[in-house]
Design an enzyme around this catalytic site. Structure first.
Site, short mmCIF file in Angstrom:
data_model
loop_
_atom_site.label_atom_id
_atom_site.label_comp_id
_atom_site.label_asym_id
_atom_site.label_seq_id
_atom_site.Cartn_x
_atom_site.Cartn_y
_atom_site.Cartn_z
CD GLN A 237 29.31 41.95 0.97
OE1 GLN A 237 29.46 42.17 2.16
NE2 GLN A 237 29.21 40.71 0.49
N GLY B 223 35.73 43.00 9.29
CA GLY B 223 34.97 42.45 8.18
C GLY B 223 33.48 42.71 8.26
CG HIS B 224 31.04 40.89 5.25
ND1 HIS B 224 30.96 40.55 3.92
CD2 HIS B 224 31.39 39.75 5.89
CE1 HIS B 224 31.21 39.27 3.77
NE2 HIS B 224 31.48 38.76 4.96
CG ASN B 225 27.33 40.61 7.91
OD1 ASN B 225 26.79 41.65 7.54
ND2 ASN B 225 27.35 39.52 7.16
#
Length: 355
Positions: A217, A258-260
């Protein structure tokens, strides 16, 4: 309620001056010199208190209220007893919010913990390679990492950890115990106690043997100006792209981003919401508490999502959705009504057999 020493009364604001500041109108100009010092619910208001009403349901409480002034729409002014001054506003809720900030400015951000609220505490650690502008306050036990940059007027609370190379703008408040890494933070941002910003997101690939392999990440978290992030909320950094929180967005306590994920400007996200990775959320979206948002979907501008909904697919702009799975509100309400009718019919049938 006993005297609140956490947020003591203001020294006093004349109603005439307050009306001008709020763009409101005094129903009786003779009340211009009355002074308000505090905000209060109608039911326990005393002399010096300012309250507001939004509906006729408050009629009974108004009859016994000792408030100095009430903010309300002109349509409700007749409900207010003659001894209480009336400030007329077309948007009384908004006007009350502004008035509250004027009367209790210290309550608008997490408070200072220690008596010394200037400069860098000797009990904090600031890496020599960090760069702090004038007027930054760093409270005890905070850690500022190598290469971090913090703008003028920002306050770093006790126990906060600012990771290496993090950038924080001006006039921000980072409250006790929060952690920031791999993040770029704008101006006038408030981050409440215990928030976790910029840790790696949840990403794994199937392993060659049973188990999973961690996916790297390497993205960032970008938080634009005037954002507020609640206590114990977590915002993961992107995988290879960035996680973005748009200008003016307000995020409640215990939210997972969450990511993105990309959240637009001026959104409201209530406690307990979980937003899975790579979701795109437009401007002005409101998401009710404890809702779950699927990953890799798009929610259009101005969407409203009811509390405890499960969103599994895209939602077009301007729609109102609710339920599990989330669907247009008219469909959700119809389904609820049909289920209630079926339940009632079953109960009646069961009751007739019992007889």
């Amino acid at each position: 309620m006993e005297h609140n020493w956490f947020f003591p009364p203001h020294e006093g604001i004349r109603l005439g001056d307050l009306a001008v500041a709020l763009g409101a109108e005094l129903a009786d100009a003779a009340h211009a010199d009355r002074v308000v010092r505090n905000v209060s619910p109608v039911s326990r208001a005393k002399e010096g208190d300012l309250c507001y009403i939004l509906s006729r349901k408050m009629r009974a409480e108004l009859e016994t209220s000792e408030a100095t002034a009430i903010l309300c729409d002109a349509a409700l002014a007749s409900l207010v007893p003659s001894h209480i001054a009336v400030l007329l506003s077309k948007r009384p809720h908004t006007a009350f919010a502004i008035a509250g900030a004027m009367l209790h400015p210290a309550a608008m951000r997490p408070g200072v913990t220690t008596s010394d609220s200037t400069g860098i505490s000797p009990a904090a650690f600031v890496d020599p390679a960090a760069r702090l502008e004038a007027g930054v306050v760093v409270e005890p036990m905070a850690v500022i990492g190598k290469g971090a940059e913090i703008g003028e007027g920002t306050r770093i609370g006790p126990g906060v950890i600012i990771g290496a190379d993090v950038r924080i703008g001006r006039n921000c408040t980072i409250a006790a115990g929060a952690t920031l890494q791999c993040a770029l933070v704008g101006n006038e941002v408030i981050i409440h106690p215990g928030a976790r910003i910029g840790q790696d997101g949840f990403g794994y690939a199937p392993g060659l043997k049973p188990g999973m392999i961690k996916i790297v990440q390497i993205g960032r978290v970008i938080i634009q100006d005037h954002v507020e992030i609640g206590s114990n909320t977590t915002i993961d950094r992107g995988t290879m792209d960035d996680t973005v929180i748009g200008e003016g967005t307000k995020i409640d306590n215990q939210v997972q981003v969450g990511h993105n994920v990309r959240i637009g400007r001026h959104c409201g996200i209530v406690s307990g919401v979980g937003i899975a990775g790579s979701t795109r959320i437009g401007d002005g979206v409101m998401i009710g508490g404890a809702s779950g948002i699927n990953g890799h979907i798009t929610i259009g501008d101005g969407v409203q999502i009811a509390a405890m909904s499960g969103v599994v697919g895209d939602i077009p702009p301007g729609e109102r959705y609710g339920g599990i799975p989330a669907r247009p509100m008219r469909d959700f309400l119809r389904d609820v009504a049909e289920m209630a009718l079926r339940s009632s019919a079953r109960d009646k049938k069961k009751g007739s057999k019992d007889d």
